[in-house]
Design an enzyme around this catalytic site. Structure first.
Site, PDB file in Angstrom:
ATOM      1  N   SER A 107       6.058   9.313   1.450  1.00 24.09           N
ATOM      2  CA  SER A 107       5.528   8.106   2.096  1.00 24.09           C
ATOM      3  C   SER A 107       4.870   7.148   1.110  1.00 24.09           C
ATOM      4  O   SER A 107       3.840   6.528   1.416  1.00 24.09           O
ATOM      5  CB  SER A 107       4.533   8.487   3.205  1.00 24.09           C
ATOM      6  OG  SER A 107       4.463   7.472   4.182  1.00 24.09           O
ATOM      7  N   LYS A 149       9.054  12.172   9.898  1.00 29.20           N
ATOM      8  CA  LYS A 149       8.269  11.139   9.209  1.00 29.20           C
ATOM      9  C   LYS A 149       6.860  11.145   9.770  1.00 29.20           C
ATOM     10  O   LYS A 149       6.667  11.201  10.984  1.00 29.20           O
ATOM     11  CB  LYS A 149       8.891   9.744   9.389  1.00 29.20           C
ATOM     12  CG  LYS A 149       8.190   8.666   8.550  1.00 29.20           C
ATOM     13  CD  LYS A 149       8.474   8.852   7.072  1.00 29.20           C
ATOM     14  CE  LYS A 149       7.542   8.045   6.175  1.00 29.20           C
ATOM     15  NZ  LYS A 149       6.206   8.643   6.051  1.00 29.20           N
ATOM     16  N   LYS A 208       8.594   3.245   7.778  1.00 27.46           N
ATOM     17  CA  LYS A 208       9.498   3.506   6.657  1.00 27.46           C
ATOM     18  C   LYS A 208      10.863   4.031   7.095  1.00 27.46           C
ATOM     19  O   LYS A 208      11.836   3.940   6.334  1.00 27.46           O
ATOM     20  CB  LYS A 208       8.833   4.438   5.653  1.00 27.46           C
ATOM     21  CG  LYS A 208       7.616   3.824   4.948  1.00 27.46           C
ATOM     22  CD  LYS A 208       7.074   4.752   3.889  1.00 27.46           C
ATOM     23  CE  LYS A 208       5.903   4.140   3.125  1.00 27.46           C
ATOM     24  NZ  LYS A 208       4.644   4.160   3.886  1.00 27.46           N
ATOM     25  N   SER A 247       3.112   4.459   8.728  1.00 25.92           N
ATOM     26  CA  SER A 247       4.288   4.690   7.874  1.00 25.92           C
ATOM     27  C   SER A 247       5.538   5.155   8.617  1.00 25.92           C
ATOM     28  O   SER A 247       6.577   5.361   7.989  1.00 25.92           O
ATOM     29  CB  SER A 247       3.950   5.699   6.775  1.00 25.92           C
ATOM     30  OG  SER A 247       3.146   5.093   5.793  1.00 25.92           O
TER      31      SER A 247
END
Length: 279
Positions: free
Chosen positions: A117, A222, A63, A60
């Site tokens: 997420s 993140k 993203k 992820s």
């Protein structure tokens, strides 16, 4: 002139000392992550590096790229978007509290994709990108070229695909670019947020447990996880008056990523102290 030269020599000696101390600490630093890099944002100095040029799945962390190209598109953030069946990626199981039929603003989907997420939110952002998914992926490729991410491949917006691959070095470039977006900084450093989904209030939490943790000043963040990628973490942190970008890829557990981040934070602190108080 002599005073100027003496000052330059003193500053150079100071830099040499700080570099030597950091190099010594780096040599002893053992990370759980299989691939990592940490860079002092003020000096550009690499604080630690481990297998940073190997391309591996990034989960992820993808993203962050999704968010950047969506924001670059200038698509209306207040536009209402419906979650549809196509937003459920069937090639890998992924849970979500954002049900099919939910209607949210683009800005809300961006917040869900980055902070908690959510994969359906990220998929919907790409699906509704101006020009659709082909235009989204073209924008991603263009962005990677612009950032010099020459060893990276992103085939879809969520990171669920193991074909989304990059290196720690490339991801440090992506992190530096993402940190220039006020929206991304704001969203990824938010610990919790209340959303109303289908008339029901639901609280979503940041997937990075260090956001809001005592003693941590997180500037951008993140996380990511898949079986192929392991636990992954990108952060920009501030410590002792200096900031650093760190990328940790493929650790076995979230706790291992947290431990690694703590070691790097300590290294940044030592670097700052060495520069401020030369012996």
């Amino acid at each position: 002139m002599h005073i100027h030269n003496a000052l330059l020599k003193g500053l150079f000696s100071l830099w040499i000392l700080a570099s030597a101390l950091v190099a010594s600490a780096t040599a002893e630093l053992k990370l759980n992550a299989q691939h990592a890099i940490a860079i002092n944002n003020e000096t550009g100095q690499v604080l630690v590096e481990k297998n940073a040029d190997a391309a591996v799945p990034i989960a992820s962390l993808t993203k962050l790229m999704t968010a950047m190209v969506v924001l670059d598109s200038k698509a209306p953030m207040g536009e209402k978007i419906n979650i549809v069946e196509d937003d459920i990626y069937t090639f890998k199981y992924s849970s979500s509290r954002v049900r099919v039929g939910t209607t949210l603003e683009r800005a809300e989907l961006l917040r869900l994709a980055l902070m908690s997420s959510d994969n359906r939110a990220a998929a919907a952002l790409a699906r509704t990108y101006p020009g659709g998914m082909p235009a989204f992926l073209a924008a991603v490729r263009k962005k990677m070229i612009t950032l010099g991410m020459t060893h990276s491949v992103i085939e879809e917006p969520t990171g669920l695909s193991p074909n989304n691959m990059s290196t720690a070095q490339d991801l440090a470039k992506m992190a530096a670019a993402a940190a220039k977006y006020p929206e991304i900084r704001d969203i990824t450093t938010n610990k919790t947020e209340l959303f109303t989904l289908n008339g029901r209030p639901l609280t979503f939490h940041n997937t990075n447990r260090l956001v809001g943790a005592t003693g941590w000043e997180v500037l951008m963040s993140k996380t990511g996880f898949t079986n192929e990628a392991g636990h992954c973490l990108i952060m920009r942190i501030k410590e002792a008056g200096q900031s650093a970008t760190l990328v940790l890829l493929n650790t076995r557990a979230i706790t291992s990523s947290v431990l690694d981040a703590g070691k790097i934070r300590q290294l940044l602190s030592q670097s700052s102290q060495a520069a401020a108080h030369p012996r």
